[in-house]
Design an enzyme around this catalytic site. Structure first.
Site, PDB file in Angstrom:
ATOM      1  N   SER A  78      -1.546   3.411  10.531  1.00  0.00           N
ATOM      2  CA  SER A  78      -2.509   2.547  11.234  1.00  0.00           C
ATOM      3  C   SER A  78      -1.849   1.187  11.457  1.00  0.00           C
ATOM      4  O   SER A  78      -0.840   0.859  10.819  1.00  0.00           O
ATOM      5  CB  SER A  78      -3.793   2.351  10.419  1.00  0.00           C
ATOM      6  OG  SER A  78      -3.558   1.445   9.345  1.00  0.00           O
ATOM      7  N   THR A 131       0.831  -1.204   0.000  1.00  0.00           N
ATOM      8  CA  THR A 131       0.000   0.000   0.000  1.00  0.00           C
ATOM      9  C   THR A 131       0.864   1.253   0.000  1.00  0.00           C
ATOM     10  O   THR A 131       1.959   1.264   0.585  1.00  0.00           O
ATOM     11  CB  THR A 131      -0.942  -0.004   1.223  1.00  0.00           C
ATOM     12  OG1 THR A 131      -1.653   1.221   1.253  1.00  0.00           O
ATOM     13  CG2 THR A 131      -0.197  -0.153   2.532  1.00  0.00           C
ATOM     14  N   LYS A 154       1.564  -4.053   6.583  1.00  0.00           N
ATOM     15  CA  LYS A 154       2.098  -4.093   5.213  1.00  0.00           C
ATOM     16  C   LYS A 154       3.600  -3.807   5.200  1.00  0.00           C
ATOM     17  O   LYS A 154       4.340  -4.335   4.370  1.00  0.00           O
ATOM     18  CB  LYS A 154       1.385  -3.054   4.344  1.00  0.00           C
ATOM     19  CG  LYS A 154      -0.090  -3.343   4.126  1.00  0.00           C
ATOM     20  CD  LYS A 154      -0.253  -4.474   3.141  1.00  0.00           C
ATOM     21  CE  LYS A 154      -1.662  -4.597   2.650  1.00  0.00           C
ATOM     22  NZ  LYS A 154      -1.891  -5.734   1.784  1.00  0.00           N
ATOM     23  N   TYR A 206      -3.028  -1.537  10.494  1.00  0.00           N
ATOM     24  CA  TYR A 206      -3.121  -2.238   9.211  1.00  0.00           C
ATOM     25  C   TYR A 206      -1.948  -1.844   8.303  1.00  0.00           C
ATOM     26  O   TYR A 206      -1.237  -2.709   7.764  1.00  0.00           O
ATOM     27  CB  TYR A 206      -4.455  -1.921   8.508  1.00  0.00           C
ATOM     28  CG  TYR A 206      -4.319  -2.002   7.006  1.00  0.00           C
ATOM     29  CD1 TYR A 206      -4.162  -3.241   6.377  1.00  0.00           C
ATOM     30  CD2 TYR A 206      -4.251  -0.848   6.210  1.00  0.00           C
ATOM     31  CE1 TYR A 206      -3.965  -3.318   5.001  1.00  0.00           C
ATOM     32  CE2 TYR A 206      -4.064  -0.920   4.849  1.00  0.00           C
ATOM     33  CZ  TYR A 206      -3.918  -2.151   4.246  1.00  0.00           C
ATOM     34  OH  TYR A 206      -3.704  -2.228   2.894  1.00  0.00           O
ATOM     35  N   HIS A 207      -1.754  -0.529   8.126  1.00  0.00           N
ATOM     36  CA  HIS A 207      -0.681  -0.091   7.228  1.00  0.00           C
ATOM     37  C   HIS A 207       0.681  -0.617   7.722  1.00  0.00           C
ATOM     38  O   HIS A 207       1.547  -0.971   6.932  1.00  0.00           O
ATOM     39  CB  HIS A 207      -0.670   1.433   7.097  1.00  0.00           C
ATOM     40  CG  HIS A 207      -1.809   1.990   6.270  1.00  0.00           C
ATOM     41  ND1 HIS A 207      -2.973   2.467   6.818  1.00  0.00           N
ATOM     42  CD2 HIS A 207      -1.970   2.127   4.929  1.00  0.00           C
ATOM     43  CE1 HIS A 207      -3.795   2.877   5.859  1.00  0.00           C
ATOM     44  NE2 HIS A 207      -3.211   2.683   4.697  1.00  0.00           N
TER      45      HIS A 207
HETATM   46  P1  NAD Z   1     -11.083  -7.332   0.438  1.00  0.00           P
HETATM   47  O1  NAD Z   1     -11.292  -7.335   1.914  1.00  0.00           O
HETATM   48  O2  NAD Z   1     -12.232  -6.992  -0.429  1.00  0.00           O
HETATM   49  O3  NAD Z   1     -10.490  -8.743  -0.034  1.00  0.00           O
HETATM   50  C1  NAD Z   1      -9.512  -9.447   0.677  1.00  0.00           C
HETATM   51  C2  NAD Z   1      -9.815 -10.937   0.517  1.00  0.00           C
HETATM   52  O4  NAD Z   1      -8.802 -11.677   1.197  1.00  0.00           O
HETATM   53  C3  NAD Z   1     -11.154 -11.330   1.145  1.00  0.00           C
HETATM   54  O5  NAD Z   1     -11.934 -12.059   0.223  1.00  0.00           O
HETATM   55  C4  NAD Z   1     -10.754 -12.180   2.353  1.00  0.00           C
HETATM   56  O6  NAD Z   1     -11.706 -13.184   2.642  1.00  0.00           O
HETATM   57  C5  NAD Z   1      -9.402 -12.737   1.926  1.00  0.00           C
HETATM   58  N1  NAD Z   1      -8.510 -13.059   3.052  1.00  0.00           N
HETATM   59  C6  NAD Z   1      -8.142 -12.272   4.098  1.00  0.00           C
HETATM   60  N2  NAD Z   1      -7.325 -12.927   4.933  1.00  0.00           N
HETATM   61  C7  NAD Z   1      -7.152 -14.167   4.405  1.00  0.00           C
HETATM   62  C8  NAD Z   1      -6.422 -15.311   4.829  1.00  0.00           C
HETATM   63  N3  NAD Z   1      -5.726 -15.329   5.970  1.00  0.00           N
HETATM   64  N4  NAD Z   1      -6.450 -16.426   4.049  1.00  0.00           N
HETATM   65  C9  NAD Z   1      -7.174 -16.444   2.895  1.00  0.00           C
HETATM   66  N5  NAD Z   1      -7.893 -15.378   2.454  1.00  0.00           N
HETATM   67  C10 NAD Z   1      -7.877 -14.254   3.206  1.00  0.00           C
HETATM   68  O7  NAD Z   1      -9.863  -6.338   0.158  1.00  0.00           O
HETATM   69  P2  NAD Z   1      -9.467  -5.588  -1.199  1.00  0.00           P
HETATM   70  O8  NAD Z   1      -9.995  -4.216  -1.156  1.00  0.00           O
HETATM   71  O9  NAD Z   1      -9.753  -6.449  -2.355  1.00  0.00           O
HETATM   72  O10 NAD Z   1      -7.891  -5.493  -1.014  1.00  0.00           O
HETATM   73  C11 NAD Z   1      -7.057  -6.535  -1.485  1.00  0.00           C
HETATM   74  C12 NAD Z   1      -5.605  -6.237  -1.196  1.00  0.00           C
HETATM   75  O11 NAD Z   1      -5.247  -5.022  -1.825  1.00  0.00           O
HETATM   76  C13 NAD Z   1      -5.309  -6.058   0.295  1.00  0.00           C
HETATM   77  O12 NAD Z   1      -4.082  -6.664   0.586  1.00  0.00           O
HETATM   78  C14 NAD Z   1      -5.222  -4.567   0.470  1.00  0.00           C
HETATM   79  O13 NAD Z   1      -4.366  -4.257   1.510  1.00  0.00           O
HETATM   80  C15 NAD Z   1      -4.709  -4.116  -0.882  1.00  0.00           C
HETATM   81  N6  NAD Z   1      -5.143  -2.752  -1.217  1.00  0.00           N
HETATM   82  C16 NAD Z   1      -6.475  -2.435  -1.345  1.00  0.00           C
HETATM   83  C17 NAD Z   1      -6.848  -1.138  -1.665  1.00  0.00           C
HETATM   84  C18 NAD Z   1      -8.291  -0.709  -1.789  1.00  0.00           C
HETATM   85  O14 NAD Z   1      -8.544   0.495  -1.979  1.00  0.00           O
HETATM   86  N7  NAD Z   1      -9.249  -1.608  -1.727  1.00  0.00           N
HETATM   87  C19 NAD Z   1      -5.853  -0.168  -1.859  1.00  0.00           C
HETATM   88  C20 NAD Z   1      -4.507  -0.516  -1.710  1.00  0.00           C
HETATM   89  C21 NAD Z   1      -4.159  -1.816  -1.401  1.00  0.00           C
HETATM   90  N1  USQ Z   2     -11.312   9.872   4.454  1.00  0.00           N
HETATM   91  C1  USQ Z   2     -12.204  10.915   4.561  1.00  0.00           C
HETATM   92  N2  USQ Z   2     -13.529  10.613   4.567  1.00  0.00           N
HETATM   93  C2  USQ Z   2     -13.998   9.345   4.471  1.00  0.00           C
HETATM   94  C3  USQ Z   2     -13.089   8.287   4.339  1.00  0.00           C
HETATM   95  C4  USQ Z   2     -11.740   8.586   4.359  1.00  0.00           C
HETATM   96  O1  USQ Z   2     -11.827  12.095   4.646  1.00  0.00           O
HETATM   97  O2  USQ Z   2     -15.220   9.160   4.493  1.00  0.00           O
HETATM   98  C5  USQ Z   2      -9.862  10.168   4.421  1.00  0.00           C
HETATM   99  C6  USQ Z   2      -9.036   9.431   5.474  1.00  0.00           C
HETATM  100  O3  USQ Z   2      -8.981  10.154   6.690  1.00  0.00           O
HETATM  101  C7  USQ Z   2      -7.692   9.300   4.785  1.00  0.00           C
HETATM  102  C8  USQ Z   2      -8.050   9.194   3.310  1.00  0.00           C
HETATM  103  O4  USQ Z   2      -9.383   9.681   3.188  1.00  0.00           O
HETATM  104  O5  USQ Z   2      -6.958  10.463   4.956  1.00  0.00           O
HETATM  105  C9  USQ Z   2      -8.000   7.762   2.782  1.00  0.00           C
HETATM  106  O6  USQ Z   2      -8.822   6.955   3.611  1.00  0.00           O
HETATM  107  P1  USQ Z   2      -9.527   5.627   3.004  1.00  0.00           P
HETATM  108  O7  USQ Z   2     -10.410   5.071   4.067  1.00  0.00           O
HETATM  109  O8  USQ Z   2     -10.118   5.922   1.685  1.00  0.00           O
HETATM  110  O9  USQ Z   2      -8.264   4.718   2.733  1.00  0.00           O
HETATM  111  P2  USQ Z   2      -7.214   4.055   3.715  1.00  0.00           P
HETATM  112  O10 USQ Z   2      -7.686   3.974   5.104  1.00  0.00           O
HETATM  113  O11 USQ Z   2      -5.897   4.701   3.492  1.00  0.00           O
HETATM  114  O12 USQ Z   2      -7.181   2.572   3.171  1.00  0.00           O
HETATM  115  C10 USQ Z   2      -7.522   2.233   1.819  1.00  0.00           C
HETATM  116  C11 USQ Z   2      -7.702   0.733   1.776  1.00  0.00           C
HETATM  117  C12 USQ Z   2      -6.387   0.062   2.147  1.00  0.00           C
HETATM  118  C13 USQ Z   2      -5.282   0.585   1.235  1.00  0.00           C
HETATM  119  C14 USQ Z   2      -5.198   2.105   1.262  1.00  0.00           C
HETATM  120  C15 USQ Z   2      -4.269   2.652   0.191  1.00  0.00           C
HETATM  121  O13 USQ Z   2      -8.730   0.322   2.687  1.00  0.00           O
HETATM  122  O14 USQ Z   2      -6.508  -1.346   2.012  1.00  0.00           O
HETATM  123  O15 USQ Z   2      -4.062   0.044   1.648  1.00  0.00           O
HETATM  124  O16 USQ Z   2      -6.508   2.640   0.937  1.00  0.00           O
HETATM  125  S1  USQ Z   2      -3.356   4.053   0.771  1.00  0.00           S
HETATM  126  O17 USQ Z   2      -4.308   5.040   1.284  1.00  0.00           O
HETATM  127  O18 USQ Z   2      -2.617   4.543  -0.339  1.00  0.00           O
HETATM  128  O19 USQ Z   2      -2.509   3.565   1.842  1.00  0.00           O
END
Ligand code: NAD
Ligand code: USQ
Length: 397
Positions: free
Chosen positions: A193, A158, A199, A195-196
């Protein structure tokens, strides 16, 4: 440039890609895209995301079908089969068995807990997030080291690993001069966070696997993804992708469009100057394909910043407000007390040329995309539970 399809065919006899997390938002769209492109695809997922939705009492805006039904429909429509492995990658025995059964030449790893707010609910959720993500990836690295050392790992990282430093963000590495000596080192990480942070731990572990064991890996530091339709998921309602709007799993632009559709004020946190990299889900799938088709070398830990444009959240809210007004929707932008601890006004300039150099032709955020996302949200707005929109998880003590 290496043609990985050819390379892989020569090396493994067939081009097989295992998509871990293939039932999720990015993974589902990617699995179908790769299947459509002729890769032999497998999906591995423990379906835990569907369980977390139940735990939070939320549902995606869209009614997603069970994975087995989704795959059956895909087969009926295209004649293509996607293998399914249901299980948890934190279970090494299961993972190893699935890998031996499928024998992937590339693994795309989306299978993690991906919500920053979810990871900040309390200690249990932080621990669960880090154990799930770090142990899952570690198991994968060990399974590759033991039996699949040539397999290419494409791991979703991320952009949030970097935080918001007051200097330009490079792609994974930075060249530093110190006391007259010079080296290229991993770029400093300041995630915001639990979560972050998970990663960041993953990135270090994968880098170790490449440096010490000679594995090949690409870390895709993805920005915030928006949009829902891809060519494949739009083929049939049973193939529809998830679209999260709740305060825990919903992300900025997707949330704003759904809020606009139901007439909820757009929830900008704090001053709204938080700037991030964003990309269309249609580019997520293409970036993954580009990474697979141009694999890292053995021993190489490659980092690509996977986003196409930078926006502040205020800018996004204003764009959604404008597009909504053009569609006669009544929408206002509201600045809420920020539930997170993060910089609300800051310098941000991240590089993203590696994927462009491999041939990515981005879909830039456009009025037509906003119109289609708004129309999509209007179509399903009867499913919105407005009590789930405001953020409830706070970073403060
Ligand atoms: P999502 O929650 O929709 O999908 C994740 C999938 O992984 C789910 O289907 C879940 O069941 C599966 N999973 C989780 N833990 C598991 C485990 N231990 N074993 C097997 N399966 C497991 O998430 P997403 O939005 O599709 O994100 C996918 C990936 O991309 C994540 O790693 C996330 O960090 C990354 N990412 C997402 C975004 C975004 O905006 N959605 C942005 C940047 C990075
Ligand atoms: N934000 C708002 N209003 C909202 C939701 C979010 O102002 O209703 C702000 C947050 O405070 C933050 C930014 O928007 O500053 C991004 O928040 P987000 O919830 O859209 O995204 P984030 O928490 O960063 O996480 C999401 C995905 C995560 C991925 C990440 C990419 O859930 O899996 O890793 O985006 S990045 O942001 O580049 O790290």
């Amino acid at each position: 440039m290496v043609d990985y399809a050819e390379y892989s065919q020569a090396r493994f006899g067939k081009m097989k890609v295992l998509v871990i997390g293939g039932d999720g938002y990015c993974g589902w769209a990617t699995a179908l895209y790769l299947s459509n492109k002729g890769y032999e695809v497998g999906i591995l997922d423990n379906l835990v995301r569907r369980f977390w939705d139940m735990e939070l009492c939320v549902e995606t805006l869209t009614p997603i079908a069970p994975i087995q039904q989704r795959l059956k429909r895909w087969h009926e429509l295209t004649g293509k089969t996607i293998d399914l492995f249901i299980g948890d990658i934190t279970n090494y025995e299961f993972l190893s068995k699935a890998l031996h059964q499928f024998e992937p030449s590339a693994i795309v790893h989306f299978g993690e807990q991906r919500s920053a707010p979810f990871s900040m609910i309390d200690r249990e959720h932080a621990v669960m997030t880090q154990v799930n993500n770090v142990v899952g990836t570690l198991n994968l690295l060990y399974a590759m080291k033991e039996d699949f050392p040539d397999c290419h790992l494409v791991k979703l990282g991320t952009m949030g690993e970097y935080g918001t430093p007051n200097i330009d963000i490079e792609e994974g590495y930075i060249t530093i001069e110190h006391n007259g000596r010079k080296d290229t080192l991993p770029y400093p990480k300041q995630p915001g966070s639990m979560y972050h942070l998970s990663k960041v731990h993953d990135s270090h572990n994968i880098h170790f696997g490449c440096r010490i064991w000679g594995l090949r890996a690409t870390d895709l530091n993805q920005g915030v993804v928006y949009g829902v339709l891809t060519e494949e998921t739009g083929m049939d309602e049973l193939l529809i992708n998830r679209l999260d709007y709740d305060g825990v799993f919903g992300t900025a632009l997707n949330r704003f469009c759904i809020q606009a559709a139901v007439g909820h004020p757009l929830t900008v946190y704090g001053k709204g100057g938080q700037t991030r990299g964003f990309l269309d889900i249609r580019d997520t799938v293409r970036c993954v394909d580009l990474a697979i088709a141009n694999p890292a070398n053995s021993g190489e830990f490659r980092v690509f910043n996977q986003f196409t444009e930078q926006f502040s959240v205020s800018d996004l809210a204003l764009m959604v407000e404008k597009a909504s007004h053009a569609m006669d929707l009544t929408v206002e932008v509201k600045h809420l007390d920020n539930p997170r601890i993060e910089r609300e006004e800051h310098y941000y300039n991240a590089k993203n040329t590696n994927l462009l150099d491999l041939g990515l032709q981005p879909h830039y955020l456009s009025d037509s995309l906003l119109d289609s996302l708004l129309n999509f949200a209007i179509q399903y707005k009867h499913r919105v539970d407005e009590s789930q929109i405001l953020p409830k998880v706070k970073w403060h003590r």
